[in-house]
Design an enzyme around this catalytic site. Structure first.
Site, PDB file in Angstrom:
ATOM      1  N   HIS A  32       0.766  -1.147  -0.089  1.00 29.95           N
ATOM      2  CA  HIS A  32      -0.109  -0.069   0.362  1.00 29.95           C
ATOM      3  C   HIS A  32       0.692   1.552  -0.142  1.00 29.95           C
ATOM      4  O   HIS A  32       1.152   2.319   0.613  1.00 29.95           O
ATOM      5  CB  HIS A  32      -1.523  -0.180   1.082  1.00 29.95           C
ATOM      6  CG  HIS A  32      -2.433  -1.461   1.038  1.00 29.95           C
ATOM      7  ND1 HIS A  32      -3.586  -0.635  -0.377  1.00 29.95           N
ATOM      8  CD2 HIS A  32      -2.152  -2.452   1.455  1.00 29.95           C
ATOM      9  CE1 HIS A  32      -4.250  -1.660   0.322  1.00 29.95           C
ATOM     10  NE2 HIS A  32      -3.565  -2.731   0.439  1.00 29.95           N
ATOM     11  N   THR A  33       1.750   1.353  -0.001  1.00 34.51           N
ATOM     12  CA  THR A  33       2.937   2.374  -0.853  1.00 34.51           C
ATOM     13  C   THR A  33       2.771   3.140  -2.356  1.00 34.51           C
ATOM     14  O   THR A  33       3.247   3.635  -2.135  1.00 34.51           O
ATOM     15  CB  THR A  33       4.838   2.172  -0.115  1.00 34.51           C
ATOM     16  OG1 THR A  33       4.420   1.035  -1.261  1.00 34.51           O
ATOM     17  CG2 THR A  33       4.353   1.972   1.630  1.00 34.51           C
ATOM     18  N   ASP A  34       2.306   1.540  -3.026  1.00 34.68           N
ATOM     19  CA  ASP A  34       2.347   2.402  -4.553  1.00 34.68           C
ATOM     20  C   ASP A  34       2.236   3.506  -4.635  1.00 34.68           C
ATOM     21  O   ASP A  34       2.180   4.745  -5.084  1.00 34.68           O
ATOM     22  CB  ASP A  34       2.198   1.241  -5.614  1.00 34.68           C
ATOM     23  CG  ASP A  34       1.258   0.254  -5.428  1.00 34.68           C
ATOM     24  OD1 ASP A  34       0.533   1.295  -4.345  1.00 34.68           O
ATOM     25  OD2 ASP A  34       0.538  -0.005  -6.766  1.00 34.68           O
ATOM     26  N   ALA A 119      -6.412 -15.052  -5.997  1.00 29.49           N
ATOM     27  CA  ALA A 119      -5.269 -14.741  -5.151  1.00 29.49           C
ATOM     28  C   ALA A 119      -4.261 -13.834  -4.730  1.00 29.49           C
ATOM     29  O   ALA A 119      -3.212 -14.227  -3.678  1.00 29.49           O
ATOM     30  CB  ALA A 119      -4.555 -15.716  -5.415  1.00 29.49           C
ATOM     31  N   LEU A 121      -2.535 -12.196  -6.654  1.00 28.92           N
ATOM     32  CA  LEU A 121      -0.403 -12.293  -7.107  1.00 28.92           C
ATOM     33  C   LEU A 121      -0.952 -11.284  -8.569  1.00 28.92           C
ATOM     34  O   LEU A 121      -0.893 -11.929  -8.878  1.00 28.92           O
ATOM     35  CB  LEU A 121      -0.597 -14.350  -7.953  1.00 28.92           C
ATOM     36  CG  LEU A 121      -0.918 -14.820  -6.499  1.00 28.92           C
ATOM     37  CD1 LEU A 121      -0.281 -16.133  -6.669  1.00 28.92           C
ATOM     38  CD2 LEU A 121       0.628 -14.841  -5.551  1.00 28.92           C
ATOM     39  N   SER A 124      -5.383 -10.147 -13.322  1.00 35.53           N
ATOM     40  CA  SER A 124      -5.739  -9.213 -13.757  1.00 35.53           C
ATOM     41  C   SER A 124      -4.501  -7.714 -14.314  1.00 35.53           C
ATOM     42  O   SER A 124      -5.134  -7.759 -15.693  1.00 35.53           O
ATOM     43  CB  SER A 124      -7.336  -8.103 -12.840  1.00 35.53           C
ATOM     44  OG  SER A 124      -6.227  -7.610 -12.328  1.00 35.53           O
ATOM     45  N   ASP A 168       1.740  -3.703  -9.888  1.00 34.85           N
ATOM     46  CA  ASP A 168       1.316  -4.891  -9.969  1.00 34.85           C
ATOM     47  C   ASP A 168       1.894  -5.749 -11.447  1.00 34.85           C
ATOM     48  O   ASP A 168       2.371  -6.090 -12.516  1.00 34.85           O
ATOM     49  CB  ASP A 168      -0.206  -5.071 -10.269  1.00 34.85           C
ATOM     50  CG  ASP A 168      -0.425  -5.542  -8.071  1.00 34.85           C
ATOM     51  OD1 ASP A 168      -0.056  -5.244  -7.310  1.00 34.85           O
ATOM     52  OD2 ASP A 168      -2.008  -5.348  -8.727  1.00 34.85           O
TER      53      ASP A 168
END
Ligand code: GLA
Length: 385
Positions: A32-34, A119, A121, A124, A168
């Site tokens: 949650h830093t991006d 999951a 990972l 999407s 991601d």
């Protein structure tokens, strides 16, 4: 996989496709830093999405998802967000390309893969990266990788409705075997850090909880961080994100206004600093101290950022005092998905059995475990012609 997807494509479209592979990701630390312009430390894994594509002479978009055995058909000028969800990751990319003025013809696509869905990972992001990379090649659009990553992120914002950060997609596109990517989400500069884990492996425990709260709560967290920044900005106009914020500023300007927002922001500011120290540990091959920081991250995500859930907490607690486990934490957006664990190689099988025996009867859910290998990012597996 390449033979399988090519055969399905041939049967459906009677054509020889271009095939692209784009992997899922893990994140070692920096959660949650991006979207707060901080750093992240992800890596691409050996589970991937595959897309096979070919051009059409008309303006039709004809998609097939092997996993769901579903088709989606539309045209370049009439497509809209689909109820089926999976087509949106491809349509979002087409939408981005068209908005940027690239002219495409219709195309056929088959999507397959082995990234477990829901999951955490980033299946999407992998579909989006695979789609943009494949269309870039198919239509010779000459896009740079960073542009493609940004388009994939925008596709998720507009067609999937979650205001995700860039991690991601960046990890899927830029992954490098046996390396983590230290990404500065403010400048998009990055550095590959060798993952010298020795006899330690990355093991993922999938809670098999589908993160239904994830998208709404994700957007709420993002907003809470922005609120904290806005309060600080009233006093210091140079501050633009939590990346620029100190604990002193949080204590002075946010704590008196709202304790909940303070807790959220405090976690992020500390996590950005923790990542820097974790990178130092990694560079010294000190996996023990890296692992300790992962446990600290989990604590923050669970108690302060409040994006964990009872299943994730259970899995982290279950391994906390085990000699074979150097570090563990929930990974990704939260509310389900996987924990990431650093586990001594010789104890992996025993650990999986032990944790499963505890988890399944207590949570009434299956526990799935994967040993993640770190692989290269998005690549062409087969060119056309
Ligand atoms: C999800 C988002 C990422 C990132 C993580 C939390 O995976 O897609 O952009 O914010 O959550 O670190």
């Amino acid at each position: 996989m390449i033979e399988k997807i090519s055969a399905i494509f041939k049967e459906k479209f009677n054509d020889d496709p271009l095939v692209v592979r784009s992997p899922g990701r893990v994140n070692i630390i920096g959660e949650h830093t991006d979207y707060n312009n901080g750093f992240v430390l992800p890596a691409a894994i050996d589970k991937a999405i595959y897309i096979a594509v070919s051009k059409r002479d008309d303006d039709k978009i004809d998609l097939h998802a092997v996993d769901f055995n579903e088709d989606y058909k539309s045209t370049l000028s009439t497509f809209e967000r689909s109820e089926l969800q999976w087509p949106n990751y491809v349509l979002g990319i087409v939408d981005q390309l068209q908005k940027k003025g690239y002219s495409l013809t219709g195309f056929n696509a088959v999507i397959d893969g082995d990234v477990p869905l829901g999951a955490g990972l980033s299946s999407s992001a992998a579909v989006e990266c695979a789609a943009v990379f494949a269309l870039n090649e198919l239509f010779d659009l000459q896009l740079q990788k960073k542009e493609m990553v940004q388009m994939a992120q925008m596709a998720e914002h507009s067609f999937a409705g979650v205001k995700v950060g860039i991690m991601d997609m960046f990890a899927s596109m830029f992954g490098k075997a046996e390396h983590a990517i230290k990404l500065d989400c403010q400048s998009l500069e990055y550095e590959y850090i060798p993952l010298h884990l020795g006899k330690v492996k990355i093991v993922l425990f999938n809670t098999n909880v589908k993160h239904s709260l994830a998208s709404s709560e994700y957007n709420v967290r993002r907003h809470q961080c922005e609120q904290g920044v806005a309060w600080i900005k009233e006093h210091d106009t140079d501050v633009n994100s939590l990346r620029d914020v100190t604990m002193h500023q949080l204590n002075e300007y946010v704590l008196p206004k709202d304790e909940l927002i303070y807790k959220r922001c405090k976690y992020v500011v500390e996590e950005i600093q923790r990542l820097q120290r974790a990178c130092d540990s990694l560079q010294k091959d000190d996996i023990g101290s890296l692992g300790k920081k992962m446990f600290e991250t989990h604590e923050g995500l669970s108690k302060e950022y409040e994006v964990s859930c009872k299943e994730l907490d259970f899995l982290v607690n279950a391994v906390k005092n085990k000699e074979a486990v150097l570090g563990a934490r929930m990974m990704g957006g939260g509310f389900g998905g996987c924990t990431i664990n650093l586990v001594k190689e010789e104890s992996i099988d025993e650990l999986i059995n032990e944790v499963r025996a505890l988890y399944e009867p207590r949570m009434n859910l299956p526990l799935t475990a994967y040993v993640a290998q770190i692989e290269n990012g998005t690549e062409i597996l087969k060119s056309v012609g």
